[in-house]
Design a protein around this motif. Structure first.
Motif, PDB file in Angstrom:
ATOM      1  N   PHE A  63      -0.127   8.632   0.346  1.00  0.00           N
ATOM      2  CA  PHE A  63       0.432   9.749  -0.535  1.00  0.00           C
ATOM      3  C   PHE A  63      -0.346  10.408   0.686  1.00  0.00           C
ATOM      4  N   ASP A  69       2.111  10.761  11.924  1.00  0.00           N
ATOM      5  CA  ASP A  69       3.181  11.335  13.042  1.00  0.00           C
ATOM      6  C   ASP A  69       2.504  10.373  14.119  1.00  0.00           C
ATOM      7  N   PRO A  71       3.575  -3.629   8.411  1.00  0.00           N
ATOM      8  CA  PRO A  71       4.603  -2.722   7.638  1.00  0.00           C
ATOM      9  C   PRO A  71       4.836  -2.683   6.245  1.00  0.00           C
ATOM     10  N   ASN A  72       3.103  -3.175   5.669  1.00  0.00           N
ATOM     11  CA  ASN A  72       3.359  -3.321   4.241  1.00  0.00           C
ATOM     12  C   ASN A  72       2.818  -1.690   3.447  1.00  0.00           C
ATOM     13  N   PHE A  73       3.007  -0.573   4.289  1.00  0.00           N
ATOM     14  CA  PHE A  73       2.365   0.732   3.172  1.00  0.00           C
ATOM     15  C   PHE A  73       3.704   1.258   3.304  1.00  0.00           C
ATOM     16  N   ARG A  74       3.975   2.580   2.204  1.00  0.00           N
ATOM     17  CA  ARG A  74       4.934   3.380   2.278  1.00  0.00           C
ATOM     18  C   ARG A  74       4.730   4.826   2.454  1.00  0.00           C
ATOM     19  N   VAL A  75       4.767   5.903   2.977  1.00  0.00           N
ATOM     20  CA  VAL A  75       4.940   6.839   3.093  1.00  0.00           C
ATOM     21  C   VAL A  75       5.293   8.028   1.829  1.00  0.00           C
ATOM     22  N   ILE A  76       4.449   8.489   0.760  1.00  0.00           N
ATOM     23  CA  ILE A  76       5.573   9.538   0.553  1.00  0.00           C
ATOM     24  C   ILE A  76       4.655  11.095   0.668  1.00  0.00           C
ATOM     25  N   PRO A  77       5.609  12.053   1.774  1.00  0.00           N
ATOM     26  CA  PRO A  77       5.063  12.951   2.239  1.00  0.00           C
ATOM     27  C   PRO A  77       5.099  14.556   0.754  1.00  0.00           C
ATOM     28  N   VAL A  78       3.617  14.889   0.689  1.00  0.00           N
ATOM     29  CA  VAL A  78       3.118  16.133  -0.821  1.00  0.00           C
ATOM     30  C   VAL A  78       3.077  16.928   0.241  1.00  0.00           C
ATOM     31  N   LEU A 117       0.342  13.195   6.955  1.00  0.00           N
ATOM     32  CA  LEU A 117       2.021  13.190   7.476  1.00  0.00           C
ATOM     33  C   LEU A 117       1.617  13.359   8.860  1.00  0.00           C
ATOM     34  N   ILE A 167       1.290  -1.129   0.042  1.00  0.00           N
ATOM     35  CA  ILE A 167      -0.275   0.090   0.064  1.00  0.00           C
ATOM     36  C   ILE A 167       0.417   1.023  -0.290  1.00  0.00           C
ATOM     37  N   LEU A 168       0.588   2.030  -0.794  1.00  0.00           N
ATOM     38  CA  LEU A 168       1.521   3.474  -0.960  1.00  0.00           C
ATOM     39  C   LEU A 168       0.408   4.372  -0.721  1.00  0.00           C
TER      40      LEU A 168
END
Lengths: 568, 157
Positions: free
Chosen positions: B24, B35, B46-53, B31, B21-22
């Motif tokens: 944004f 946090d 732990p299956n997600f990655r966060v891309i801060p925009v 975010l 899972i990604l």
């Protein structure tokens, strides 16, 4: 290219108790983009930002910080780096504490995998980030005040006292605005014409204030620091070059047409007509009835206008002053008298014998009488009794509504208006600012307020404007909507821009204009970004059909690169 | 009969694999929610990655499509409350755009529910974890996306 220096912060073993730092280090040192890896125990406390800055300053060095979340200390480290001379495109923060170690403490292996991915994403972003050039602009040192009502007068006076040149544009022949329509202001009970006269004298004597009357604004363009407004004053066409604009165009009184037989029977008047009578001479009445919330707090206008209750109480007492035998009723739905001063004023009115009767919205009072009003029939909402009150004067308290020219002014300057037509502030915490930098709002143009509050707001707007025009120059990145400076501005590739205008349509800051591209044989329209207005939200690049619009600090390559490395 | 068997087989495969899972997340709401979850040390898969925009306005629909092409099973876009965006109505515009994209995703067979657009639910840590867990559960029940055909096209830029 080996140009990325990585700083891994262990946060006093908070992070590396979960994440395997040895694996991170060995992976990073194998990466061809990484010049050096440093592990630190606490980046935020060691004050190392200066050293980091110095180490990456030379050449094309970039820095990747892996530490806690931006909200914890990450942003602080980033700000220190900014100060140390590392611009946004040369740094990247990876959140390994809140975003990884603390939430995956039960699965260290997966946490390490995730940390590796996050670092990879950061490295890729750093590889592609580009700088968007900042611009420094000169600020015109004049402030334009539109409207010379109480808010505009207070703003102009305050600015002149600060030593700022002010140009006041008034649509009418005289300053004063709605203050010129009332007989006395509450709660001080003074004649407002004194205030207007004082301002007129000041405007005449102070070389800093230029007052134009009978003004019609033709056009307004520009941005914070450089507004150009063309207008006619008494038929003469003029132009103003201003650093900031204060809009104090006020509101207007809602005419009670169709309410309580207004216009059908005599002696049913609106509050503002009563004020006009008071200004002509004494009003001798035996039985006066004030009806509150006429056309306010209803479905169409659900707001409370805040000034009608104090105004009615003021005029009720004035009628008692002029005829000591007069009886006054105030029919209300709720009395809104906030604050200590107004509450004391309300008490005083009760002590003097003003009678307050609460009616229900569903059962409003009725005006009886053939030619002139004779009685008012009202159902007391508290006791349930139906009462018939003798009346030789009925005063309808109507709310303030948006001014007739609010729409035109809003369109000229690009300010948003709310559902009722009043100008919209930046909510919350920026009460006199608008979404357009350098344009401030105050007084009843913003929301119905008393003259006293309008003056306070005028002064507040004046201080905001003074803070802007008090500077000689300003950088575009300082016009930020977020704490600290903006991280970049949108940038157009004019060679590929097709001029479709999608970006200009979607921009919520009016920061993009379609212009003809300059150059020989060029007849294309291209988008241009006004950097002062751009807030870097990125809506424009999301609608760009061919990627001509980019946010250099977070461009498509960097974003796609991060997406691609998310699970690598 | 044969089709049914293969479907069952696929279904099983999908549940075995943890979905990727990604997220944004806008820096000012989403975010902060992430946090908050971190500060509470809420255990999360732990299956997600966060891309801060900076703002969800800058989440290009192309980037979401790219994410699916790159093997994500689900994408979450987290923005501020509608009406509470620092960038005026930027998140309104993003919402409309991504809603259109969801319709497109449905049309091309990826399915609209693989893209979750949440506004305002992410400001608090527990909400972030709820959104993430629910979405993970939802995606885990689905078959994994077949991305073999995208691999050549997705590398065009």
């Amino acid at each position: 290219m080996k140009n990325i220096t990585v700083f891994l912060c262990t946060c006093f073993d908070e992070i590396n108790r979960v994440v395997d730092y040895e694996r991170l280090c060995s992976h990073l040192s194998d990466d061809p983009r990484v010049a050096a890896v440093t592990v630190s125990r606490g980046l935020c406390v060691s004050g190392g930002a200066g050293e980091i800055g110095a180490s990456v300053k030379s050449g094309d060095g970039r820095v990747l910080i892996a530490a806690c979340s931006p909200l914890a200390r990450g942003d602080q480290v980033m700000r220190d780096l900014e100060r140390a001379g590392v611009p946004a495109f040369r740094r990247h923060l990876v959140d390994l504490r809140e975003g990884c170690a603390w939430i995956h403490g039960n699965n260290p292996a997966a946490a390490t995998e995730k940390a590796l991915d996050l670092l990879n994403m950061g490295l890729t972003a750093l590889e592609y980030k580009e700088p968007s050039a900042d611009v420094t602009l000169k600020i015109a040192d004049e402030v334009l005040v539109i409207g010379a009502g109480p808010a505009g007068m207070a703003a102009a006076t305050a600015l002149a006292r600060c030593g700022v040149d002010v140009r006041v544009l008034e649509r009418g022949a005289q300053p004063g605005g709605m203050l010129g329509l009332v007989s006395r202001s509450y709660p001080d009970n003074t004649d407002p014409s004194e205030k207007i006269a004082a301002f007129r004298d000041l405007a005449a004597s102070d070389p800093r204030i230029t007052f134009h009357s009978k003004v019609k604004i033709i056009s307004a363009r520009g941005y914070a620091g450089n507004f150009t407004v063309r207008f006619t004053a008494e038929g003469e066409e003029l132009q103003a070059h201003a650093g900031a604009v204060i809009i104090a165009t006020g509101g207007r009184v809602f005419p009670p047409k169709g309410y309580y037989r207004y216009g059908e029977v005599r002696e049913v008047v609106s509050q503002i007509e009563l004020e006009a009578r008071f200004r002509k001479g004494p009003v001798k009445k035996e039985n006066a009835v004030f009806i509150q919330c006429v056309g306010a707090r209803c479905e169409e206008r659900p707001y409370c206008s805040t000034i009608c209750c104090p105004a009615s109480i003021k005029n009720a007492m004035r009628i008692m002053d002029e005829n000591e035998n007069a009886r006054v009723w105030i029919l209300h739905r709720d009395i809104m008298m906030p604050g200590t001063t107004l509450e004391a004023y309300y008490k005083k009115a009760m002590e003097r014998g003003v009678r307050f009767i609460r009616y229900a919205e569903s059962d409003p009072p009725r005006i009886l009488g053939d030619e002139a009003v004779e009685t008012v029939e009202v159902r007391d909402d508290i006791t349930g009794d139906r009462r018939t009150i003798p009346a030789d004067l009925v005063v309808l308290s109507t709310p303030l509504i948006a001014g007739t020219d609010a729409e035109a002014i809003g369109d000229l300057f690009g300010i948003q208006r709310d559902s009722y037509g009043f100008f919209r502030e930046i909510y919350p915490l920026h009460p006199v600012e608008t979404r357009i930098d350098g344009v401030y709002i105050c007084g009843s143009a913003r929301w119905p307020v008393s003259s006293e509050q309008a003056m306070v707001q005028g002064e507040a707007a004046a201080m905001k404007a003074a803070a802007l025009v008090g500077r000689q120059t300003i950088r575009a990145s300082e016009f930020s909507r977020v704490p600290g400076a903006k991280f970049g501005h949108a940038r157009v590739n004019e060679d590929t821009c097709s001029g479709c205008g999608n970006c200009a349509a979607v921009c919520s800051f009016d920061a993009i204009r379609l212009q003809r591209r300059s150059g020989e044989g060029e007849f294309r329209m291209v988008s241009r970004v006004i950097k002062v207005r751009c807030k870097a939200c990125g809506n424009c690049l999301s609608v760009c059909p061919n990627g001509s619009m980019q946010m250099p600090e977070m461009n498509t390559k960097a974003l796609y690169g991060m997406v691609g490395k998310a699970f690598s | 009969m044969a089709v049914e068997v293969s479907n069952n087989h696929k279904q099983q495969k999908a549940t075995e694999r943890t979905p990727r899972i990604l997220v944004f997340a806008c820096k000012w709401c989403g975010l902060i929610g992430a946090d908050g979850a971190g500060r509470k040390r809420e255990p999360l898969p732990p299956n997600f990655r966060v891309i801060p925009v900076e703002c969800v306005g800058s989440v290009e629909p192309d980037a979401v499509i790219r994410a699916f092409a790159d093997g994500m099973d689900g994408v979450i876009v987290m923005g501020c409350h509608l009406g509470g965006c620092r960038f005026n109505d930027a998140n309104h515009a993003a919402f409309k755009r991504l809603e259109l994209l969801r319709a497109l995703l449905e049309g091309v067979g990826i399915g609209r529910d693989r893209l979750l657009v949440t506004f305002g639910t992410a400001h608090e840590g527990h909400q972030f974890t709820d959104v993430l867990r629910n979405f993970t559960n939802l995606i885990a029940k689905k078959e994994s996306l077949d991305t073999s055909w995208t691999s050549s096209r997705a590398r065009m830029i």
